[in-house]
Design a protein around this motif. Structure first.
Motif, mmCIF file in Angstrom:
data_model
loop_
_atom_site.group_PDB
_atom_site.id
_atom_site.type_symbol
_atom_site.label_atom_id
_atom_site.label_comp_id
_atom_site.label_asym_id
_atom_site.label_seq_id
_atom_site.Cartn_x
_atom_site.Cartn_y
_atom_site.Cartn_z
ATOM 1 N N ILE A 155 -22.530 -12.771 6.057
ATOM 2 C CA ILE A 155 -23.534 -13.318 5.171
ATOM 3 C C ILE A 155 -23.058 -13.157 3.734
ATOM 4 O O ILE A 155 -22.532 -12.116 3.371
ATOM 5 C CB ILE A 155 -24.866 -12.577 5.364
ATOM 6 N N ASP A 156 -23.243 -14.187 2.939
ATOM 7 C CA ASP A 156 -22.998 -14.065 1.513
ATOM 8 C C ASP A 156 -24.346 -14.114 0.804
ATOM 9 O O ASP A 156 -24.888 -15.192 0.562
ATOM 10 C CB ASP A 156 -22.088 -15.198 1.032
ATOM 11 N N PRO A 157 -24.909 -12.947 0.504
ATOM 12 C CA PRO A 157 -26.266 -12.913 -0.053
ATOM 13 C C PRO A 157 -26.323 -13.410 -1.494
ATOM 14 O O PRO A 157 -27.405 -13.532 -2.058
ATOM 15 C CB PRO A 157 -26.644 -11.426 0.030
ATOM 16 N N TYR A 158 -25.144 -13.695 -2.077
ATOM 17 C CA TYR A 158 -25.140 -14.229 -3.435
ATOM 18 C C TYR A 158 -25.254 -15.744 -3.405
ATOM 19 O O TYR A 158 -25.913 -16.349 -4.231
ATOM 20 C CB TYR A 158 -23.879 -13.780 -4.184
ATOM 21 N N ASP A 208 -24.937 -2.766 -3.794
ATOM 22 C CA ASP A 208 -25.829 -3.650 -4.536
ATOM 23 C C ASP A 208 -27.172 -3.660 -3.798
ATOM 24 O O ASP A 208 -27.494 -4.598 -3.069
ATOM 25 C CB ASP A 208 -25.214 -5.055 -4.605
ATOM 26 N N THR A 258 -29.739 -6.683 -3.968
ATOM 27 C CA THR A 258 -29.280 -7.871 -3.233
ATOM 28 C C THR A 258 -29.410 -7.665 -1.727
ATOM 29 O O THR A 258 -29.846 -8.559 -1.003
ATOM 30 C CB THR A 258 -27.820 -8.197 -3.611
ATOM 31 N N ARG A 276 -8.570 -7.525 1.003
ATOM 32 C CA ARG A 276 -8.150 -8.920 0.859
ATOM 33 C C ARG A 276 -9.326 -9.738 0.353
ATOM 34 O O ARG A 276 -10.486 -9.381 0.567
ATOM 35 C CB ARG A 276 -7.683 -9.471 2.209
ATOM 36 N N LEU A 312 -11.995 -12.695 0.425
ATOM 37 C CA LEU A 312 -12.673 -13.400 1.512
ATOM 38 C C LEU A 312 -13.795 -14.227 0.895
ATOM 39 O O LEU A 312 -14.654 -13.663 0.212
ATOM 40 C CB LEU A 312 -13.237 -12.373 2.505
ATOM 41 N N LYS A 313 -13.774 -15.538 1.126
ATOM 42 C CA LYS A 313 -14.774 -16.410 0.493
ATOM 43 C C LYS A 313 -14.885 -16.054 -0.989
ATOM 44 O O LYS A 313 -13.872 -16.006 -1.682
ATOM 45 C CB LYS A 313 -16.118 -16.277 1.218
ATOM 46 N N SER A 314 -16.100 -15.756 -1.457
ATOM 47 C CA SER A 314 -16.248 -15.483 -2.895
ATOM 48 C C SER A 314 -16.269 -13.993 -3.192
ATOM 49 O O SER A 314 -16.661 -13.568 -4.267
ATOM 50 C CB SER A 314 -17.545 -16.124 -3.393
ATOM 51 N N TYR A 315 -15.882 -13.168 -2.195
ATOM 52 C CA TYR A 315 -15.906 -11.724 -2.426
ATOM 53 C C TYR A 315 -14.648 -11.083 -1.838
ATOM 54 O O TYR A 315 -13.691 -11.786 -1.519
ATOM 55 C CB TYR A 315 -17.173 -11.119 -1.818
ATOM 56 N N GLU A 327 -12.909 -8.132 0.932
ATOM 57 C CA GLU A 327 -13.136 -7.349 2.138
ATOM 58 C C GLU A 327 -12.169 -6.176 2.145
ATOM 59 O O GLU A 327 -10.964 -6.362 2.023
ATOM 60 C CB GLU A 327 -12.919 -8.214 3.378
ATOM 61 N N ARG A 373 -15.348 -2.380 8.088
ATOM 62 C CA ARG A 373 -15.042 -3.293 6.978
ATOM 63 C C ARG A 373 -16.157 -3.254 5.952
ATOM 64 O O ARG A 373 -17.321 -3.159 6.308
ATOM 65 C CB ARG A 373 -14.878 -4.726 7.497
ATOM 66 N N HIS A 375 -17.763 -5.259 2.584
ATOM 67 C CA HIS A 375 -17.742 -6.464 1.759
ATOM 68 C C HIS A 375 -18.205 -6.101 0.353
ATOM 69 O O HIS A 375 -19.266 -5.516 0.173
ATOM 70 C CB HIS A 375 -18.611 -7.553 2.385
ATOM 71 N N SER A 394 -18.614 -7.304 -3.769
ATOM 72 C CA SER A 394 -18.721 -8.415 -4.708
ATOM 73 C C SER A 394 -18.864 -7.875 -6.129
ATOM 74 O O SER A 394 -19.314 -6.748 -6.326
ATOM 75 C CB SER A 394 -19.944 -9.263 -4.348
ATOM 76 N N LYS A 423 -20.486 -9.904 -8.342
ATOM 77 C CA LYS A 423 -21.480 -10.840 -8.886
ATOM 78 C C LYS A 423 -22.609 -10.131 -9.614
ATOM 79 O O LYS A 423 -23.323 -10.737 -10.397
ATOM 80 C CB LYS A 423 -22.064 -11.693 -7.744
ATOM 81 N N LEU A 442 -19.603 -3.874 -6.360
ATOM 82 C CA LEU A 442 -20.526 -3.113 -5.512
ATOM 83 C C LEU A 442 -20.406 -3.649 -4.093
ATOM 84 O O LEU A 442 -20.145 -4.834 -3.900
ATOM 85 C CB LEU A 442 -21.966 -3.281 -5.997
ATOM 86 N N PHE A 499 -21.944 -4.817 -0.444
ATOM 87 C CA PHE A 499 -23.230 -5.363 0.013
ATOM 88 C C PHE A 499 -23.312 -5.483 1.529
ATOM 89 O O PHE A 499 -24.339 -5.881 2.071
ATOM 90 C CB PHE A 499 -23.507 -6.724 -0.635
ATOM 91 N N LEU A 525 -26.006 -6.015 7.364
ATOM 92 C CA LEU A 525 -26.941 -6.947 6.735
ATOM 93 C C LEU A 525 -27.688 -7.762 7.801
ATOM 94 O O LEU A 525 -28.909 -7.888 7.749
ATOM 95 C CB LEU A 525 -26.149 -7.862 5.796
#
Lengths: 263, 201
Positions: A254-257, B73, B76, B127, B129-132, B134, B150, B152, B154, B156, B161, B163, B173
């Motif tokens: 999940i990308d909560p942002y 975070d 979030t 590494r 991963l997408k916009s954050y 890992e 693992r 995650h 970010s 943002k 921090l 999440f 999550l």
């Protein structure tokens, strides 16, 4: 983990493949994507879950507590080691069916080392010798052959599964190579050893199992999520992007942002 | 046996970073990955310190809550766990929910950290991963085969921090979204009742 995973619906070769062909075709017809939760049988599954939970409350949990407290740890560990050794021939066969010669080899080595030097499997010498423990099952074999997981099912006694993995469980039990070696009393002993090993697991992981079954608001939904996520991880499907992205799925990363409310 | 490849892998990753730094041309993603790794190194060091401090389980909860608040975070995570209901919740409700959620998470996972006593976590790799980012670590627990954890991470929220935590494919999550969703359903969508009950779970 080394073998390339086929994503096509193409059965492998060999007797077992022929045997399983109808299953493969049936499962292919109903193949679903491997992300998200597909649970069309939810009402029936929830009924079975209630049954399993009741079984755990009145029998499995209390008996595992007695087993864990009364029987000393080294003895329980030895019983579990024997159960582990007894599972190796079936695992070996599945590695072969998957065309995974390397893991088949280490499984055969594990079996031989533990039977011979571990006194019939009482001691896990192979582990100390650093021989990798490459577990697998017929559900994974079907996955390697390209069968989709199908709908989620909760099996009586065995617990969370999918249509594909349920077939796998049945095949693993029915076609265990040791079935032709152990008859009557020996077969019963084998079943008892395996059941005791499961009881030991229930005892060792009682915190985790209890928190899911008795402390969560919806133990059915938690068990389902846990099983699907962990199973897909085992089968190497959990990598984001490998299935065209996991965005929005209940189980994918999940990308909560990007998606603050997870819609 | 198992720690040797881990060490060499670690050394390899370290050498990679050193080489990249020497060339003075770290792309933005690598920089974030670097920061993410540094963050989890700190988290792991603090968690390891709490685990080996010899504190009682109850004394560990506040220590874990501190780590969680400092390095995760929390707003979030809380918002995502509450899901769609967070959209219609008032700012006051969100503040109260976030606070209650933070204590609930620390107690829930703090209880599980008992199993970590005598064990340790090692960071192996990081590494993009997408916009954050890992960060991949391995947990070594007494009497267990090592397993993968693992993180995650970010930036943002203005700084790095974490999440989400994924243990053998099971992600916190998603698990909490299911849990909080089920709790909310049981209370017929009453967020205030949920907040009160979360304080007691």
């Amino acid at each position: 983990m080394g073998a390339a995973r086929s994503v096509r619906c193409k059965p492998g070769s060999g007797h077992a493949a022929l045997l399983a062909l109808p299953l493969v075709l049936a499962a292919c017809a109903g193949g679903t994507s491997s992300q998200g939760i597909y649970d069309p049988l939810e009402p029936a599954n929830r009924a079975v879950h209630g049954l399993n939970k009741g079984l755990d409350t009145v029998a499995v949990r209390p008996v595992s507590k007695v087993y864990g407290t009364v029987v000393p740890e080294p003895v329980r560990q030895s019983v579990s080691n024997v159960a582990d050794t007894l599972s190796q021939p079936g695992i070996f066969a599945n590695h072969l069916l998957q065309g995974n010669i390397q893991d088949a080899g280490s499984t055969a080595a594990r079996f031989a080392v533990n039977v011979v030097f571990g006194i019939g499997g009482l001691f896990d010498v192979a582990d100390d010798a650093g021989i990798p423990d490459a577990k697998t099952d017929f559900g994974e074999t079907l996955h390697v052959w390209g069968v989709g997981e199908g709908p989620y099912v909760e099996l009586p006694v065995f617990g969370p599964s999918t249509a594909r993995d349920a077939v796998g469980t049945v095949v693993d039990i029915a076609f265990d190579p040791l079935n032709s070696v152990f008859k009557d009393d020996d077969a019963t002993a084998m079943t008892v050893v395996k059941a005791l090993s499961r009881l030991n697991d229930r005892y060792r992981y009682s915190n985790t199992v209890d928190s899911i079954l008795y402390e969560s608001a919806d133990s059915y939904a938690q068990a389902r999520l846990l099983y699907l996520q962990n199973r897909r991880f085992e089968l190497g499907q959990a990598e984001p992007g490998s299935e065209g992205g996991a965005a929005g799925g209940g189980d994918g990363f999940i990308d909560p942002y990007e998606d603050p409310y997870g819609q | 046996m198992a720690s040797n490849p881990m060490l060499s892998r670690r050394a390899f990753v370290g050498a990679g970073f050193a080489a990249a730094a020497a060339f003075g041309a770290l792309p933005a993603a690598a920089l974030n990955t670097d920061q993410a790794r540094a963050l989890i190194d700190k988290v792991v060091a603090e968690v390891n310190a709490v685990i080996s401090s010899g504190k009682s389980e109850k004394q560990m909860y506040p220590a874990f809550e501190q780590v969680f608040v400092r390095y995760a975070d929390v707003p979030t995570i809380a918002r995502s766990a509450l899901g769609v209901a967070a959209r219609s919740a008032s700012p006051a409700q969100m503040t109260a929910f976030t606070k209650a959620f933070q204590g609930y998470i620390s107690r829930k996972y703090g209880r599980r950290f008992r199993e970590f006593i005598g064990g340790k976590i090692e960071v192996n790799d990081a590494r993009p991963l997408k916009s954050y980012s890992e960060v991949i670590s391995t947990a070594y627990l007494k009497g267990e085969s090592p397993f993968e954890v693992r993180w995650h991470v970010s930036d943002k929220a203005g700084k790095s921090l974490f999440f989400n935590i994924i243990i053998e494919g099971v992600n916190m999550l998603a698990s909490e979204r299911t849990e909080i969703g089920a709790m909310l359903d049981k209370r017929r969508g009453d967020v205030d009742a949920l907040i009160e009950d979360l304080k007691r779970v």
